[in-house]
Design an enzyme around this catalytic site. Structure first.
Site, short mmCIF file in Angstrom:
data_model
loop_
_atom_site.label_atom_id
_atom_site.label_comp_id
_atom_site.label_asym_id
_atom_site.label_seq_id
_atom_site.Cartn_x
_atom_site.Cartn_y
_atom_site.Cartn_z
N ASP A 107 -7.40 -8.47 -2.28
CA ASP A 107 -6.13 -7.91 -3.00
C ASP A 107 -4.68 -7.79 -2.28
O ASP A 107 -4.73 -7.66 -1.09
CB ASP A 107 -6.47 -6.45 -3.42
CG ASP A 107 -7.42 -6.66 -4.60
OD1 ASP A 107 -7.99 -7.63 -4.60
OD2 ASP A 107 -7.59 -5.43 -5.36
N HIS A 252 -8.59 -6.32 1.48
CA HIS A 252 -7.04 -6.40 1.34
C HIS A 252 -6.36 -7.23 2.37
O HIS A 252 -6.89 -7.03 3.69
CB HIS A 252 -6.29 -4.95 1.18
CG HIS A 252 -6.77 -4.08 0.19
ND1 HIS A 252 -7.93 -3.67 0.02
CD2 HIS A 252 -6.05 -3.83 -0.91
CE1 HIS A 252 -8.01 -2.76 -1.05
NE2 HIS A 252 -6.94 -3.01 -1.79
#
Length: 283
Positions: A107, A252
């Site tokens: 992400d 992430h």
């Protein structure tokens, strides 16, 4: 005064004329017969085709199929209407557990420092992942979006500015998602089919807008909380201890310093491959 012969001739002519008039009148409809009223109008050849009965001279009867309620062959139907939105569904949290497959998702990218390193690492292990990109980051680094797509990874929508969608009115939620999908599709050449709400904070309005834009929502089942930078060892152990067949792993590659995440990927990806896991991208 007419002679006797002239009077006989005149009577004969009048008699013949009377027969002719009577004969001509017999061709018309009998007075007062409503069943023959249609014959008092113009011939059927002069009627518009829509007013002519089937089989009448000059009529154009409807195709047999249309009289039975089925579309006639080779007859174009009405133009297709707008595509119906996908039904609203709950976020996907896991894959099919019957196979030893897992999905890696990343992400908050793209990031100019960490995303290229992650791409190189995934390439070296032959792994395909799903990148949930933020629109404003993608607009700033379009070459990285193209690189992600070019490596065969899936690209998902992670909103334009990464807000908490639960506190936004529906028009703003729609704008956050639509702007991002339009940009990502333009850069990658592929439609965006997956969406992830920032923080996994789902709301009914978010799910509805997601469906209206032709996307499906994806969550996760393994969260090592790498966004909090707990340390490489913690990230690695949380992933390895939490993974099972069908897991969707959250990591992430953007949103700040992700060097701990990158180091953890270097460790746990080969360990999972050695344990017989296969990485996949949800379809």
């Amino acid at each position: 005064m007419l002679s006797h012969h002239q009077m006989i001739s005149r009577r004969l002519l009048l008699s013949i004329a009377g027969v002719t008039v009577l004969s001509t009148g017999a061709c018309g409809p009998p007075a007062g017969n409503p069943s023959d009223a249609s014959h008092s109008g113009p011939p059927s050849d002069t009627l518009p085709s829509a007013a002519k009965p089937d089989g009448a001279p000059g009529a154009h009867p409807a195709p047999a199929a249309s009289r039975t309620g089925s579309p006639a062959a080779n007859t174009p139907g009405p133009p297709p209407g707008p595509a119906k939105p996908q039904p609203v569904t709950d976020p996907l949290l896991e894959l099919d557990a019957s196979e030893r497959t897992i999905a890696l998702t990343l992400d908050d990218g793209p990031h100019p420092t960490h995303t290229p390193v992650v791409l190189e690492l995934l390439r070296s292990h032959g792994i395909r992942a799903t990148f949930f990109l933020i629109g404003e980051n993608a607009a700033e680094y379009p070459a990285l979006v193209r690189a992600i797509a070019g490596e065969g990874h899936h690209i998902g929508n992670h909103t334009w500015t990464h807000p908490d969608l639960r506190h936004l009115p529906e028009p703003q939620v729609h704008d956050e998602l639509e702007r991002t999908s339009d940009l990502l599709q333009g850069l990658s050449g592929r439609p965006v089919t997956w969406f992830r709400a920032p923080g996994g904070d789902w709301a009914d309005v978010t799910l509805r807008v997601c469906a209206e834009l032709g996307m499906r929502p994806m969550g996760w089942s393994v969260d090592p909380r790498d966004w909090d930078r707990p340390g490489t060892a913690q990230i690695t152990s949380r992933v390895l201890e939490g993974v099972r067949p069908g897991s969707i792993v959250l990591n992430h590659d953007g949103g700040g310093d992700r060097s701990q995440t990158v180091d953890a990927l270097h460790t746990y990806l080969p360990a999972l491959l050695a344990d017989g896991y296969r990485f996949t991208t949800p379809q």
